[in-house]
Design a protein around this motif. Structure first.
Motif, PDB file in Angstrom:
ATOM      1  N   ALA A   7       0.817  -1.216   0.000  1.00 13.35           N
ATOM      2  CA  ALA A   7       0.000   0.000   0.000  1.00 13.35           C
ATOM      3  C   ALA A   7       0.852   1.269   0.000  1.00 13.35           C
ATOM      4  CB  ALA A   7      -0.953   0.008   1.196  1.00 13.35           C
ATOM      5  N   THR A   8       1.695   1.385  -1.001  1.00 15.04           N
ATOM      6  CA  THR A   8       2.501   2.594  -1.143  1.00 15.04           C
ATOM      7  C   THR A   8       1.603   3.750  -1.565  1.00 15.04           C
ATOM      8  OG1 THR A   8       2.864   2.156  -3.467  1.00 15.04           O
ATOM      9  CG2 THR A   8       4.475   1.258  -1.934  1.00 15.04           C
ATOM     10  N   ALA A   9       2.173   4.967  -1.494  1.00 14.46           N
ATOM     11  CA  ALA A   9       1.413   6.149  -1.896  1.00 14.46           C
ATOM     12  C   ALA A   9       0.944   6.022  -3.345  1.00 14.46           C
ATOM     13  CB  ALA A   9       2.287   7.390  -1.727  1.00 14.46           C
ATOM     14  N   ARG A  10       1.795   5.503  -4.186  1.00 15.31           N
ATOM     15  CA  ARG A  10       1.425   5.366  -5.591  1.00 15.31           C
ATOM     16  C   ARG A  10       0.257   4.407  -5.783  1.00 15.31           C
ATOM     17  NH1 ARG A  10       6.080   5.931  -9.882  1.00 15.31           N
ATOM     18  NH2 ARG A  10       7.089   7.754  -9.001  1.00 15.31           N
ATOM     19  N   GLU A  11       0.313   3.286  -5.077  1.00 17.56           N
ATOM     20  CA  GLU A  11      -0.784   2.332  -5.173  1.00 17.56           C
ATOM     21  C   GLU A  11      -2.077   2.950  -4.664  1.00 17.56           C
ATOM     22  OE1 GLU A  11       1.853  -1.562  -4.292  1.00 17.56           O
ATOM     23  OE2 GLU A  11      -0.065  -1.475  -3.272  1.00 17.56           O
ATOM     24  N   MET A  12      -1.965   3.697  -3.565  1.00 15.06           N
ATOM     25  CA  MET A  12      -3.156   4.316  -2.987  1.00 15.06           C
ATOM     26  C   MET A  12      -3.791   5.297  -3.954  1.00 15.06           C
ATOM     27  SD  MET A  12      -2.289   5.021   0.944  1.00 15.06           S
ATOM     28  CE  MET A  12      -2.833   3.864   2.206  1.00 15.06           C
ATOM     29  N   TRP A  13      -2.973   6.105  -4.604  1.00 15.09           N
ATOM     30  CA  TRP A  13      -3.543   7.081  -5.527  1.00 15.09           C
ATOM     31  C   TRP A  13      -4.043   6.426  -6.795  1.00 15.09           C
ATOM     32  CZ3 TRP A  13      -5.691  11.233  -4.100  1.00 15.09           C
ATOM     33  CH2 TRP A  13      -5.243  11.873  -2.938  1.00 15.09           C
ATOM     34  N   ALA A  14      -3.360   5.358  -7.229  1.00  7.43           N
ATOM     35  CA  ALA A  14      -3.859   4.620  -8.395  1.00  7.43           C
ATOM     36  C   ALA A  14      -5.224   4.021  -8.065  1.00  7.43           C
ATOM     37  CB  ALA A  14      -2.872   3.524  -8.788  1.00  7.43           C
ATOM     38  N   ASN A  15      -5.370   3.572  -6.835  1.00  9.85           N
ATOM     39  CA  ASN A  15      -6.638   2.996  -6.400  1.00  9.85           C
ATOM     40  C   ASN A  15      -7.720   4.078  -6.310  1.00  9.85           C
ATOM     41  OD1 ASN A  15      -7.942   0.503  -5.354  1.00  9.85           O
ATOM     42  ND2 ASN A  15      -8.266   1.794  -3.548  1.00  9.85           N
ATOM     43  N   MET A  16      -7.365   5.228  -5.740  1.00 11.38           N
ATOM     44  CA  MET A  16      -8.288   6.364  -5.655  1.00 11.38           C
ATOM     45  C   MET A  16      -8.761   6.769  -7.048  1.00 11.38           C
ATOM     46  SD  MET A  16      -9.290   7.820  -2.899  1.00 11.38           S
ATOM     47  CE  MET A  16      -8.979   7.715  -1.148  1.00 11.38           C
ATOM     48  N   HIS A  17      -7.826   6.778  -7.994  1.00  9.28           N
ATOM     49  CA  HIS A  17      -8.133   7.153  -9.367  1.00  9.28           C
ATOM     50  C   HIS A  17      -9.178   6.201  -9.958  1.00  9.28           C
ATOM     51  CE1 HIS A  17      -6.858   7.401 -13.800  1.00  9.28           C
ATOM     52  NE2 HIS A  17      -7.560   8.485 -13.537  1.00  9.28           N
ATOM     53  N   LEU A  18      -9.015   4.913  -9.687  1.00  8.30           N
ATOM     54  CA  LEU A  18      -9.987   3.925 -10.157  1.00  8.30           C
ATOM     55  C   LEU A  18     -11.343   4.182  -9.503  1.00  8.30           C
ATOM     56  CD1 LEU A  18     -10.845   1.299 -11.572  1.00  8.30           C
ATOM     57  CD2 LEU A  18      -9.917   0.035  -9.626  1.00  8.30           C
ATOM     58  N   LEU A  19     -11.326   4.412  -8.180  1.00  3.23           N
ATOM     59  CA  LEU A  19     -12.593   4.653  -7.477  1.00  3.23           C
ATOM     60  C   LEU A  19     -13.279   5.920  -8.005  1.00  3.23           C
ATOM     61  CD1 LEU A  19     -11.691   3.778  -3.764  1.00  3.23           C
ATOM     62  CD2 LEU A  19     -12.862   2.357  -5.458  1.00  3.23           C
ATOM     63  N   PHE A  20     -12.473   6.918  -8.381  1.00  2.00           N
ATOM     64  CA  PHE A  20     -13.058   8.150  -8.916  1.00  2.00           C
ATOM     65  C   PHE A  20     -13.925   7.854 -10.141  1.00  2.00           C
ATOM     66  CE2 PHE A  20     -12.988  11.673 -11.923  1.00  2.00           C
ATOM     67  CZ  PHE A  20     -13.593  12.648 -11.156  1.00  2.00           C
ATOM     68  N   TRP A  21     -13.369   7.127 -11.087  1.00  3.09           N
ATOM     69  CA  TRP A  21     -14.136   6.861 -12.300  1.00  3.09           C
ATOM     70  C   TRP A  21     -15.325   5.958 -12.019  1.00  3.09           C
ATOM     71  CZ3 TRP A  21     -13.868  10.233 -15.903  1.00  3.09           C
ATOM     72  CH2 TRP A  21     -12.687  10.954 -16.088  1.00  3.09           C
ATOM     73  N   LEU A  22     -15.127   5.000 -11.118  1.00  3.10           N
ATOM     74  CA  LEU A  22     -16.261   4.126 -10.784  1.00  3.10           C
ATOM     75  C   LEU A  22     -17.358   4.901 -10.059  1.00  3.10           C
ATOM     76  CD1 LEU A  22     -14.438   0.809  -9.802  1.00  3.10           C
ATOM     77  CD2 LEU A  22     -15.673   1.339 -11.914  1.00  3.10           C
ATOM     78  N   SER A  23     -16.960   5.964  -9.326  1.00  2.00           N
ATOM     79  CA  SER A  23     -17.974   6.758  -8.625  1.00  2.00           C
ATOM     80  C   SER A  23     -18.850   7.527  -9.600  1.00  2.00           C
ATOM     81  CB  SER A  23     -17.319   7.721  -7.630  1.00  2.00           C
ATOM     82  OG  SER A  23     -16.852   8.887  -8.297  1.00  2.00           O
ATOM     83  N   LEU A  24     -18.384   7.647 -10.851  1.00  2.00           N
ATOM     84  CA  LEU A  24     -19.187   8.347 -11.867  1.00  2.00           C
ATOM     85  C   LEU A  24     -20.157   7.404 -12.579  1.00  2.00           C
ATOM     86  CD1 LEU A  24     -16.507  10.760 -13.324  1.00  2.00           C
ATOM     87  CD2 LEU A  24     -18.415  11.335 -11.830  1.00  2.00           C
ATOM     88  N   VAL A  25     -20.043   6.105 -12.293  1.00  2.66           N
ATOM     89  CA  VAL A  25     -20.923   5.140 -12.955  1.00  2.66           C
ATOM     90  C   VAL A  25     -22.408   5.428 -12.672  1.00  2.66           C
ATOM     91  CG1 VAL A  25     -21.573   2.684 -13.044  1.00  2.66           C
ATOM     92  CG2 VAL A  25     -19.165   3.344 -13.175  1.00  2.66           C
ATOM     93  N   PRO A  26     -22.791   5.757 -11.408  1.00  2.00           N
ATOM     94  CA  PRO A  26     -24.219   6.060 -11.182  1.00  2.00           C
ATOM     95  C   PRO A  26     -24.715   7.221 -12.040  1.00  2.00           C
ATOM     96  CG  PRO A  26     -23.118   5.715  -9.080  1.00  2.00           C
ATOM     97  CD  PRO A  26     -22.047   5.728 -10.134  1.00  2.00           C
ATOM     98  N   PHE A  27     -23.881   8.248 -12.217  1.00  2.06           N
ATOM     99  CA  PHE A  27     -24.268   9.379 -13.067  1.00  2.06           C
ATOM    100  C   PHE A  27     -24.493   8.914 -14.504  1.00  2.06           C
ATOM    101  CE2 PHE A  27     -22.950  12.584 -16.155  1.00  2.06           C
ATOM    102  CZ  PHE A  27     -23.870  13.595 -15.888  1.00  2.06           C
ATOM    103  N   ALA A  28     -23.497   8.206 -15.049  1.00  2.00           N
ATOM    104  CA  ALA A  28     -23.591   7.741 -16.438  1.00  2.00           C
ATOM    105  C   ALA A  28     -24.792   6.812 -16.603  1.00  2.00           C
ATOM    106  CB  ALA A  28     -22.300   7.038 -16.846  1.00  2.00           C
ATOM    107  N   THR A  29     -24.992   5.943 -15.624  1.00  2.00           N
ATOM    108  CA  THR A  29     -26.104   5.000 -15.684  1.00  2.00           C
ATOM    109  C   THR A  29     -27.441   5.733 -15.657  1.00  2.00           C
ATOM    110  OG1 THR A  29     -24.733   3.471 -14.423  1.00  2.00           O
ATOM    111  CG2 THR A  29     -27.092   2.972 -14.544  1.00  2.00           C
ATOM    112  N   GLY A  30     -27.535   6.717 -14.785  1.00  2.00           N
ATOM    113  CA  GLY A  30     -28.778   7.479 -14.675  1.00  2.00           C
ATOM    114  C   GLY A  30     -29.101   8.217 -15.961  1.00  2.00           C
TER     115      GLY A  30
END
Lengths: 195, 195, 195, 195
Positions: free
Chosen positions: C70-93
């Motif tokens: 869980a390095t800083a890079r991994e954490m931010w790469a993970n956050m980046h993935l979650l960011f786009w997935l958090s937009l799925v409800p918007f796109a779906t709606g």
């Protein structure tokens, strides 16, 4: 191991309850200071409920360290507590919207009263299923706060029909009283760990 | 063991805070490109707040590896931090709706300022209750970022009444400054593990 | 231990993302069958997105068993993935509201494309920081699915402006392709455990 | 270890499902008692669904203690169950809004029927992938409740078109029947632990 999941589920519900309340802070359409002034009572009721849910989470946390078997009775007693706490956002929102009226103030007290009773039932369940019954009972002592709170809630519900502001003052009082977590349990937990 | 539940609860609240913000991205009723153009400022404020919550989660994560007793003080310091972070969706939504005005820009800065202060208080609590006080204090060093950020927030709040865009630039600047997680803590955590 | 919290946070965000989408299924005001007929496209887009988030959760789960620091890079790469997935409800709606139009269909593909790229970045981060780089790389092989999916998304985005239904068919196709979880990783994980 | 994340994700989804339902209890704009009277059917449908989700969480909890490998099949069977449970807030909200009509009553039964079938599929998956197949099968016995429930749901769906109140009585009956958690599994889990 078994209680771990009970805790995880409770944490999830409480985290959502606490966060969902903020949705009542509707984003104002204006951009002047005057646009957020009407939000003040909503904000204050949010602060009060945030503290209440924080207190429940905190005490729940200490209590569950004693309940190690997660029996069906404990689970349902826990569900019952979560049910009343899940109504806190509703009661909070109503208070925020019509804080000067009797019914919302009484409704808030009713939800808090039921949550307090549900907590007491859970406590009894955990004490009775715990192998360390006497120790826990001794630790809780006479549970003065647990006995006084429902009485204050009842008084506040009645006084809501006289002057709602007194009820809110009483709710704030109970919160202040509990904000110091159950030191009795904390002490026993500490000793348990030290041992 | 005790902090585990503190972390789990904080993770729950932060996960909801970060996801609830996306609800402000109201689904457009039209289906042309022009229908989502007005969403751009909402989207940008969402990105900024997403990064901020990510930073808090990240640093919180490192900080809590030092707090191992979850005392009442630590719990309430943590609740206090979560309280201000729970207001981020509100501030973000207001910025998204009226980004050109002074008040929303100042409000965003105020919430960020209070969250920064709350984080500092939590840090102090954890340092003082930790058995590894000196080590942690040394690791944090002079905590330049932690001291500069509130100053920038204060400046941004003032400048919001001159030109809101400068405030937003400053908020973005602080986020960039923090996006690199607290390497000092990370290093100590690493050494702790290696030992 | 460190990745545990990364996983817990990701699980929280994904659980909320998947559940928040259902809020788009607005409760009809009528009570006849005809009142829910217009909800059908909303329902279908919900099913598709539910499956997509399920796939991501599933593969994320397998992938993270390899990232142990869980390095800083991994954490931010993970956050980046979650960011786009958090937009799925918007796109779906949006798809649910205007499924016959080009822009929502293209927007859905764009969010999926960005999520796929974010996942790839996370994968690369985890491979490079993992001590078992060669093994993991071998396990992933040529990662055909990971390379084909973005190409299909790009095609679907383009075709949305010709005939949106083709785009939706392509999104469903990619979902079907992935519904079988990454057996390659699963196999290695299995072997790792057996060893 | 692997099922831990499956449980955590399921807990997250169920916690959100159970809490999101309360959002249907719209805060009344008036402040008299009469303002909340129309909320009574919404409240009652919330209570019923809260109990149902509680039952599922409870039984899911016991069931998963047997599934220790989290295969792809188990994961998708679990996702399938979560999908139908995620529709409970929608069905509950519709019942709350138009409880006297046939369609909402039938829709509620349909969602419950599909959730029951999904649970059965998950059960079969876990039994078949578990190394303790015979033991688990013996523990479940003839699974009378699991077989009767879908039949009652089907009857309730049909009767919704005759008299919706009968359907609701039947849903309440099934909930009562299940409120006692699966003692069979509980017993085996207990023995497993004792051993």
């Amino acid at each position: 191991m078994n209680t771990a999941r009970l805790e995880a589920f409770s944490d999830g519900v409480l985290a959502i309850v606490i966060t969902i309340m903020v949705l009542e802070l509707k984003i104002p359409h204006g951009a002047e200071l005057s646009a957020i002034v009407p939000l003040l009572p909503v904000f204050l009721s949010y602060v009060l409920s945030f503290v209440y849910v924080g207190i429940y989470w905190n005490n729940h946390h200490h209590l569950l360290t004693f309940g190690t078997r997660a029996t069906a009775r404990e689970m349902w007693a826990n569900m019952h507590l979560l049910f009343w706490l899940s109504l806190v956002p509703f009661a909070t929102g109503w208070v925020g919207e019509s804080h000067g009226s009797a019914m919302p103030a009484a409704c808030y007290g009713f939800v808090m009263l039921m949550a307090a009773i549900a907590y007491k039932i859970l406590q009894i369940q955990i004490i009775s299923s715990s192998g360390r019954r006497d120790e826990l009972r001794a630790a809780l002592g006479r549970d003065v706060k647990g006995l006084i709170s429902p009485v204050i809630y009842l008084a506040a519900i009645g006084l809501a029909f006289v002057m709602p502001m007194i009820s809110y003052a009483l709710y704030a009082l109970v919160a202040l009283m509990w904000i110091v977590p159950d030191r009795r349990l904390e002490r026993v937990v500490g000793e348990k760990r030290a041992a």
